[in-house]
Design a protein around this motif. Structure first.
Motif, PDB file in Angstrom:
ATOM      1  N   ARG A  13      50.495  10.955  29.745  1.00 48.69           N
ATOM      2  CA  ARG A  13      49.528  10.991  31.010  1.00 48.69           C
ATOM      3  C   ARG A  13      48.868   9.942  31.093  1.00 48.69           C
ATOM      4  N   ALA A  17      44.429   9.979  35.486  1.00 47.34           N
ATOM      5  CA  ALA A  17      45.026  11.134  36.179  1.00 47.34           C
ATOM      6  C   ALA A  17      43.974  11.970  36.438  1.00 47.34           C
ATOM      7  N   PHE A  19      41.318  15.605  36.407  1.00 49.78           N
ATOM      8  CA  PHE A  19      41.728  17.239  35.793  1.00 49.78           C
ATOM      9  C   PHE A  19      42.489  17.785  36.736  1.00 49.78           C
ATOM     10  N   THR A  20      43.190  18.841  36.123  1.00 50.39           N
ATOM     11  CA  THR A  20      44.186  19.707  36.886  1.00 50.39           C
ATOM     12  C   THR A  20      43.198  20.722  37.693  1.00 50.39           C
ATOM     13  N   LEU A  21      43.961  21.197  38.756  1.00 51.16           N
ATOM     14  CA  LEU A  21      43.094  22.198  39.563  1.00 51.16           C
ATOM     15  C   LEU A  21      42.839  23.422  38.665  1.00 51.16           C
ATOM     16  N   ILE A  22      43.615  24.017  37.856  1.00 47.46           N
ATOM     17  CA  ILE A  22      43.143  24.929  36.786  1.00 47.46           C
ATOM     18  C   ILE A  22      41.984  24.815  35.972  1.00 47.46           C
ATOM     19  N   GLU A  23      41.736  23.422  35.440  1.00 43.13           N
ATOM     20  CA  GLU A  23      40.810  23.194  34.685  1.00 43.13           C
ATOM     21  C   GLU A  23      39.606  23.083  35.436  1.00 43.13           C
TER      22      GLU A  23
END
Length: 141
Positions: A13, A17, A19-23
Motif C-alpha cells: 500500500r 493512501a 483510510f478506507t471508508l469502513i475504517e
C-alpha cells in the motif's frame, strides 16, 4: 534500478493512501458512542445540581419559618397561645413582595411551607412539667 512485479505492487500500500471508508465508519461509531456517554453524564450531573439547589432552598425556607416562629413565640405573653390556636397555616410569612398564603418563589421555583402547631400535653395536663422524669432517675448507657 529496481523493478517491481505486478504482484508486489498489488500487495503493498502506498504511504499516502489514507483510510478506507469502513475504517472511517467504525471510528465515527466509536466516537459517537463515547460522545453519547459523556453527554449523558453531563446532563445527569446538571439535573442533580438543580435538585440539590432546590433542596437547599427548601431547607432555608423551613429554617426561616422556624426562626420567625421563635421570634413570635417570645414576642408577647399571648403569642404562644395564638400560635397554637392557629393550628395548620400555609405560607404564613411571605417573602419580600409576596402575600401571606401564596407560594414562596425562589429562583423561579414555588415552595409551600406548612406550619402545624399544637400543644403537647403529657400526663393529666395539670402542669407542663407533669409526666417528665427527673435527671436522677434517668439511666445513661
Amino acid at each position: 534500478m529496481r523493478i517491481r512485479t505486478h504482484e508486489q505492487s498489488a500487495t503493498r500500500r502506498p504511504l499516502d493512501a489514507g483510510f478506507t471508508l469502513i475504517e472511517i465508519v467504525i471510528a465515527m461509531v466509536i466516537f459517537g458512542a463515547m460522545a453519547t456517554a459523556v453527554v449523558g453524564i453531563i446532563l445527569q450531573a446538571q439535573s442533580l445540581g438543580v435538585s440539590n439547589r432546590n433542596r437547599v432552598a427548601a431547607s432555608n425556607l423551613a429554617a426561616r419559618e422556624l426562626d420567625l416562629v421563635r421570634q413570635e413565640f417570645a414576642a408577647t405573653k399571648t403569642a404562644p397561645v395564638a400560635l397554637a390556636n392557629a393550628g395548620s397555616v400555609t405560607n404564613p410569612h411571605p417573602l419580600a413582595g409576596g402575600t401571606a398564603g401564596s407560594p414562596l418563589v425562589v429562583d423561579g421555583t414555588a415552595y409551600t411551607v406548612v406550619r402545624s402547631a399544637q400543644w403537647n400535653i403529657t400526663g393529666t395536663g395539670a402542669s407542663a412539667c407533669e409526666g417528665a422524669r427527673s435527671s436522677a432517675t434517668r439511666r445513661w448507657a
